[in-house]
Design a protein around this motif. Structure first.
Motif, PDB file in Angstrom:
ATOM      1  N   LEU A 115      26.861  37.840  -9.476  1.00 18.40           N
ATOM      2  CA  LEU A 115      28.112  38.126  -8.773  1.00 18.40           C
ATOM      3  C   LEU A 115      27.927  38.057  -7.254  1.00 18.40           C
ATOM      4  O   LEU A 115      28.775  37.531  -6.545  1.00 18.40           O
ATOM      5  N   GLN A 116      26.812  38.580  -6.768  1.00 16.61           N
ATOM      6  CA  GLN A 116      26.571  38.549  -5.324  1.00 16.61           C
ATOM      7  C   GLN A 116      26.364  37.122  -4.854  1.00 16.61           C
ATOM      8  O   GLN A 116      26.845  36.736  -3.793  1.00 16.61           O
ATOM      9  N   HIS A 117      25.688  36.329  -5.633  1.00 20.54           N
ATOM     10  CA  HIS A 117      25.440  34.935  -5.268  1.00 20.54           C
ATOM     11  C   HIS A 117      26.745  34.150  -5.195  1.00 20.54           C
ATOM     12  O   HIS A 117      26.940  33.352  -4.279  1.00 20.54           O
ATOM     13  N   ARG A 118      27.645  34.384  -6.143  1.00 22.32           N
ATOM     14  CA  ARG A 118      28.921  33.684  -6.142  1.00 22.32           C
ATOM     15  C   ARG A 118      29.870  34.224  -5.082  1.00 22.32           C
ATOM     16  O   ARG A 118      30.693  33.486  -4.538  1.00 22.32           O
ATOM     17  N   ALA A 119      29.801  35.530  -4.781  1.00 22.68           N
ATOM     18  CA  ALA A 119      30.718  36.151  -3.823  1.00 22.68           C
ATOM     19  C   ALA A 119      30.289  35.955  -2.375  1.00 22.68           C
ATOM     20  O   ALA A 119      31.042  36.264  -1.468  1.00 22.68           O
ATOM     21  N   ARG A 120      29.099  35.459  -2.165  1.00 26.55           N
ATOM     22  CA  ARG A 120      28.584  35.320  -0.804  1.00 26.55           C
ATOM     23  C   ARG A 120      29.457  34.420   0.058  1.00 26.55           C
ATOM     24  O   ARG A 120      29.677  34.696   1.232  1.00 26.55           O
ATOM     25  N   THR A 121      29.999  33.359  -0.519  1.00 21.76           N
ATOM     26  CA  THR A 121      30.768  32.406   0.269  1.00 21.76           C
ATOM     27  C   THR A 121      32.275  32.606   0.170  1.00 21.76           C
ATOM     28  O   THR A 121      33.029  31.901   0.826  1.00 21.76           O
ATOM     29  N   LYS A 122      32.697  33.536  -0.670  1.00 17.58           N
ATOM     30  CA  LYS A 122      34.136  33.742  -0.868  1.00 17.58           C
ATOM     31  C   LYS A 122      34.686  34.683   0.185  1.00 17.58           C
ATOM     32  O   LYS A 122      33.983  35.498   0.773  1.00 17.58           O
ATOM     33  N   THR A 123      35.972  34.602   0.387  1.00 21.02           N
ATOM     34  CA  THR A 123      36.632  35.546   1.278  1.00 21.02           C
ATOM     35  C   THR A 123      37.010  36.800   0.495  1.00 21.02           C
ATOM     36  O   THR A 123      37.116  36.782  -0.725  1.00 21.02           O
ATOM     37  N   TRP A 124      37.253  37.864   1.195  1.00 19.22           N
ATOM     38  CA  TRP A 124      37.602  39.129   0.553  1.00 19.22           C
ATOM     39  C   TRP A 124      39.034  39.085   0.041  1.00 19.22           C
ATOM     40  O   TRP A 124      39.947  38.676   0.745  1.00 19.22           O
ATOM     41  N   LEU A 125      39.227  39.520  -1.170  1.00 20.58           N
ATOM     42  CA  LEU A 125      40.549  39.575  -1.779  1.00 20.58           C
ATOM     43  C   LEU A 125      40.978  41.009  -2.054  1.00 20.58           C
ATOM     44  O   LEU A 125      41.757  41.269  -2.957  1.00 20.58           O
TER      45      LEU A 125
ATOM     46  N   CYS B   8      35.762  40.323  -4.758  1.00 27.15           N
ATOM     47  CA  CYS B   8      35.548  39.236  -3.797  1.00 27.15           C
ATOM     48  C   CYS B   8      35.839  37.883  -4.428  1.00 27.15           C
ATOM     49  O   CYS B   8      36.227  36.950  -3.738  1.00 27.15           O
ATOM     50  N   LEU B   9      35.637  37.774  -5.718  1.00 28.54           N
ATOM     51  CA  LEU B   9      35.772  36.490  -6.400  1.00 28.54           C
ATOM     52  C   LEU B   9      37.140  36.240  -6.997  1.00 28.54           C
ATOM     53  O   LEU B   9      37.592  35.102  -7.061  1.00 28.54           O
ATOM     54  N   HIS B  10      37.792  37.291  -7.481  1.00 30.10           N
ATOM     55  CA  HIS B  10      39.012  37.117  -8.258  1.00 30.10           C
ATOM     56  C   HIS B  10      40.086  38.110  -7.806  1.00 30.10           C
ATOM     57  O   HIS B  10      39.814  39.005  -7.023  1.00 30.10           O
ATOM     58  N   GLY B  11      41.260  37.960  -8.379  1.00 37.77           N
ATOM     59  CA  GLY B  11      42.333  38.909  -8.147  1.00 37.77           C
ATOM     60  C   GLY B  11      42.029  40.233  -8.830  1.00 37.77           C
ATOM     61  O   GLY B  11      41.090  40.357  -9.631  1.00 37.77           O
ATOM     62  N   LYS B  12      42.838  41.229  -8.520  1.00 36.90           N
ATOM     63  CA  LYS B  12      42.559  42.594  -8.969  1.00 36.90           C
ATOM     64  C   LYS B  12      42.534  42.724 -10.492  1.00 36.90           C
ATOM     65  O   LYS B  12      41.611  43.311 -11.053  1.00 36.90           O
ATOM     66  N   ARG B  13      43.524  42.196 -11.175  1.00 29.05           N
ATOM     67  CA  ARG B  13      43.608  42.368 -12.628  1.00 29.05           C
ATOM     68  C   ARG B  13      42.464  41.665 -13.348  1.00 29.05           C
ATOM     69  O   ARG B  13      41.850  42.215 -14.256  1.00 29.05           O
ATOM     70  N   PHE B  14      42.175  40.433 -12.947  1.00 31.91           N
ATOM     71  CA  PHE B  14      41.109  39.688 -13.595  1.00 31.91           C
ATOM     72  C   PHE B  14      39.738  40.280 -13.262  1.00 31.91           C
ATOM     73  O   PHE B  14      38.843  40.310 -14.107  1.00 31.91           O
ATOM     74  N   ALA B  15      39.569  40.771 -12.038  1.00 33.94           N
ATOM     75  CA  ALA B  15      38.304  41.404 -11.654  1.00 33.94           C
ATOM     76  C   ALA B  15      38.067  42.671 -12.467  1.00 33.94           C
ATOM     77  O   ALA B  15      36.942  42.923 -12.904  1.00 33.94           O
ATOM     78  N   ASP B  16      39.123  43.457 -12.687  1.00 30.43           N
ATOM     79  CA  ASP B  16      38.976  44.651 -13.517  1.00 30.43           C
ATOM     80  C   ASP B  16      38.628  44.289 -14.964  1.00 30.43           C
ATOM     81  O   ASP B  16      37.845  44.981 -15.607  1.00 30.43           O
TER      82      ASP B  16
END
Length: 90
Positions: free
Chosen positions: A78-88, A38-46
């Motif tokens: 992570l949940q607190h930061r992802a709450r306002t982000k759009t799904w990636l 939810c926060l980052h692109g696929k490679r960086f999230a992994d």
């Protein structure tokens, strides 16, 4: 959900405890991965999930009593930061 009672009946309580612990760890990593996506692109999230998994394993080896507290703190952050982000996820 069916593996734990099956292991309990076939192999005993120790096997059921191992299956429960491994299932919980896999669910934790999956939740971390979804929140990181939810926060980052696929490679960086992994990469972030791999770092968190290594940190949790390191803590589990040296200070196991603190493991649940750190896992909850990471999930909450992570949940607190992802709450306002759009799904990636696409």
């Amino acid at each position: 959900a069916l593996a734990v009672p099956g292991c309990w009946l076939i192999a005993g309580s120790v096997a059921a405890a191992v299956v429960t612990a491994v299932s919980g760890a896999v669910l934790l990593l999956l939740a971390l991965r979804v929140l990181a996506y939810c926060l980052h692109g696929k490679r960086f999230a992994d990469l972030i999930v791999s770092i968190f998994a290594g940190l949790l394993l390191f803590l589990a080896y040296f200070l196991p009593i603190a493991l649940p507290f750190l896992a909850v703190a990471i999930l909450w952050q992570l949940q607190h930061r992802a709450r306002t982000k759009t799904w990636l996820l696409a």
